[in-house]
Design a protein around this motif. Sequence first.
Motif, mmCIF file in Angstrom:
data_model
loop_
_atom_site.group_PDB
_atom_site.id
_atom_site.type_symbol
_atom_site.label_atom_id
_atom_site.label_comp_id
_atom_site.label_asym_id
_atom_site.label_seq_id
_atom_site.Cartn_x
_atom_site.Cartn_y
_atom_site.Cartn_z
ATOM 1 N N SER A 92 0.737 -1.299 -0.128
ATOM 2 C CA SER A 92 -0.168 -0.021 -0.088
ATOM 3 C C SER A 92 0.905 1.327 0.065
ATOM 4 C CB SER A 92 -0.913 0.184 1.054
ATOM 5 O OG SER A 92 -1.254 1.430 1.295
ATOM 6 N N PHE A 113 -0.382 4.309 0.569
ATOM 7 C CA PHE A 113 -0.690 5.110 1.802
ATOM 8 C C PHE A 113 -0.069 4.627 3.036
ATOM 9 C CE2 PHE A 113 -4.225 4.935 -1.336
ATOM 10 C CZ PHE A 113 -4.312 6.148 -1.663
ATOM 11 N N THR A 130 -9.451 -6.359 0.869
ATOM 12 C CA THR A 130 -9.594 -5.717 -0.425
ATOM 13 C C THR A 130 -10.876 -4.934 -0.280
ATOM 14 O OG1 THR A 130 -10.909 -7.441 -1.609
ATOM 15 C CG2 THR A 130 -8.462 -7.763 -1.665
ATOM 16 N N ALA A 131 -11.454 -4.414 -1.358
ATOM 17 C CA ALA A 131 -12.650 -3.558 -1.126
ATOM 18 C C ALA A 131 -13.971 -4.672 -1.258
ATOM 19 C CB ALA A 131 -12.807 -2.515 -2.385
ATOM 20 N N ALA A 161 -12.555 0.243 6.890
ATOM 21 C CA ALA A 161 -11.725 -0.811 6.378
ATOM 22 C C ALA A 161 -10.857 -0.262 5.551
ATOM 23 C CB ALA A 161 -12.530 -1.978 6.054
ATOM 24 N N ARG A 162 -10.083 0.683 5.664
ATOM 25 C CA ARG A 162 -9.034 0.965 4.676
ATOM 26 C C ARG A 162 -7.504 1.318 5.410
ATOM 27 N NH1 ARG A 162 -12.640 5.154 1.792
ATOM 28 N NH2 ARG A 162 -13.475 3.732 0.005
ATOM 29 N N LEU A 163 -6.324 0.812 4.748
ATOM 30 C CA LEU A 163 -5.332 0.999 5.447
ATOM 31 C C LEU A 163 -4.772 2.318 4.653
ATOM 32 C CD1 LEU A 163 -3.996 -2.610 4.322
ATOM 33 C CD2 LEU A 163 -4.447 -1.874 6.407
ATOM 34 N N PRO A 164 -4.014 3.074 5.840
ATOM 35 C CA PRO A 164 -3.388 2.570 7.068
ATOM 36 C C PRO A 164 -4.397 3.194 8.176
ATOM 37 C CG PRO A 164 -2.487 4.606 6.631
ATOM 38 C CD PRO A 164 -3.446 4.189 5.400
ATOM 39 N N ASP A 222 -7.356 8.784 8.106
ATOM 40 C CA ASP A 222 -6.513 8.054 6.996
ATOM 41 C C ASP A 222 -5.122 8.389 7.015
ATOM 42 O OD1 ASP A 222 -6.468 10.651 5.648
ATOM 43 O OD2 ASP A 222 -8.071 9.848 4.168
ATOM 44 N N SER A 223 -4.334 8.125 6.003
ATOM 45 C CA SER A 223 -3.000 8.365 6.203
ATOM 46 C C SER A 223 -2.457 9.868 6.468
ATOM 47 C CB SER A 223 -2.355 7.960 4.844
ATOM 48 O OG SER A 223 -2.594 8.797 3.471
ATOM 49 N N TYR A 281 -7.640 -2.067 -8.632
ATOM 50 C CA TYR A 281 -9.016 -2.862 -7.994
ATOM 51 C C TYR A 281 -9.917 -3.088 -9.366
ATOM 52 C CZ TYR A 281 -7.769 -1.487 -3.441
ATOM 53 O OH TYR A 281 -7.250 -1.414 -1.889
HETATM 54 N N1 LIG Z 1 -7.519 8.121 1.607
HETATM 55 C C1 LIG Z 1 -7.191 6.972 2.145
HETATM 56 C C2 LIG Z 1 -6.972 5.787 1.157
HETATM 57 C C3 LIG Z 1 -6.359 4.627 1.931
HETATM 58 C C4 LIG Z 1 -6.575 3.357 0.798
HETATM 59 O O1 LIG Z 1 -7.299 3.686 -0.184
HETATM 60 N N2 LIG Z 1 -6.164 2.267 1.208
HETATM 61 C C5 LIG Z 1 -6.195 1.060 0.538
HETATM 62 C C6 LIG Z 1 -5.090 0.164 0.638
HETATM 63 S S1 LIG Z 1 -3.682 0.927 -0.728
HETATM 64 C C7 LIG Z 1 -7.349 0.156 1.016
HETATM 65 O O2 LIG Z 1 -7.213 0.038 2.325
HETATM 66 N N3 LIG Z 1 -8.142 -0.482 0.451
HETATM 67 C C8 LIG Z 1 -9.213 -1.361 0.648
HETATM 68 C C9 LIG Z 1 -10.554 -0.854 0.603
HETATM 69 O O3 LIG Z 1 -10.904 0.021 -0.037
HETATM 70 O O4 LIG Z 1 -11.515 -1.675 1.289
HETATM 71 C C10 LIG Z 1 -5.819 7.320 3.042
HETATM 72 O O5 LIG Z 1 -5.117 8.294 2.781
HETATM 73 O O6 LIG Z 1 -5.454 6.646 3.987
#
Ligand SMILES: N[C@@H](CCC(=O)N[C@@H](CS)C(=O)NCC(=O)O)C(=O)O
Length: 200
Positions: A9, A11, A36-37, A51-54, A66-67, A111
């Motif tokens: 990732s 981010f 994943t999404a 549920a997004r990283l980090p 978020d990040s 994705y």
């Molecule tokens: N705006 C968010 C974007 C984070 C993001 O899209 N992370 C991706 C990994 S690169 C993720 O967790 N995707 C899983 C999902 O969308 O469910 C940030 O800056 O933290």
Amino acid sequence: MKLYHSPASPFVRKVVVLLHELGKADQVELATVTTTALASDTSLIAANPLARLPALERPEGVTLYDSRVITAYLDDLFTGGLYPGGSHRWETLTLEATGDGIMDSAVSMVYELRLREPAQVSQAWIEAQWAKVERGIDALNTRWMSHLSGPVGMGHISVACALGYLDFRHESRNWRQGRPALAGWFDSFVERPSMVATQP
Ligand SMILES: N[C@@H](CCC(=O)N[C@@H](CS)C(=O)NCC(=O)O)C(=O)O
């Protein structure tokens, strides 16, 4: 502190590069998750409802996401100075947003190809996302080189992680072509120990 992490990732990479730049990588435990999404990791859902990283779990206080929130928090906590004051602050935030936006589009292209059934994949949509990436890197190459040549801030880190992701997932698009200034800057920045230690 515990950082929900994936080595792929960009981010997450921003956060870990910041920690290395500040000499604080040992202050944060990395909890690697696969998400994943379409199939969110359950421990990540508990940390971040989106549920997004980090996501950054702290001994006290809410879990951060978020990040950009996490990097601003860690820079403040460790008095890192990666977000300068005065007018430079707004440049740094805009540069960081440019890097993050390039990542958003580049990740969503992956994705589209990986998570959809082949018959559902929209090539037009993928190309529209790549057009955003190209406009972003064109702007970096023409308008941001003097800032990028200055002291390292969070904008530099975001841009470097975005370009590193383009190399990692979209190498065949050859983003360097026609952008010699940006390519030269990146090829030097990527040699920093913080970037070497976090290569996907
Ligand atoms: N705006 C968010 C974007 C984070 C993001 O899209 N992370 C991706 C990994 S690169 C993720 O967790 N995707 C899983 C999902 O969308 O469910 C940030 O800056 O933290």
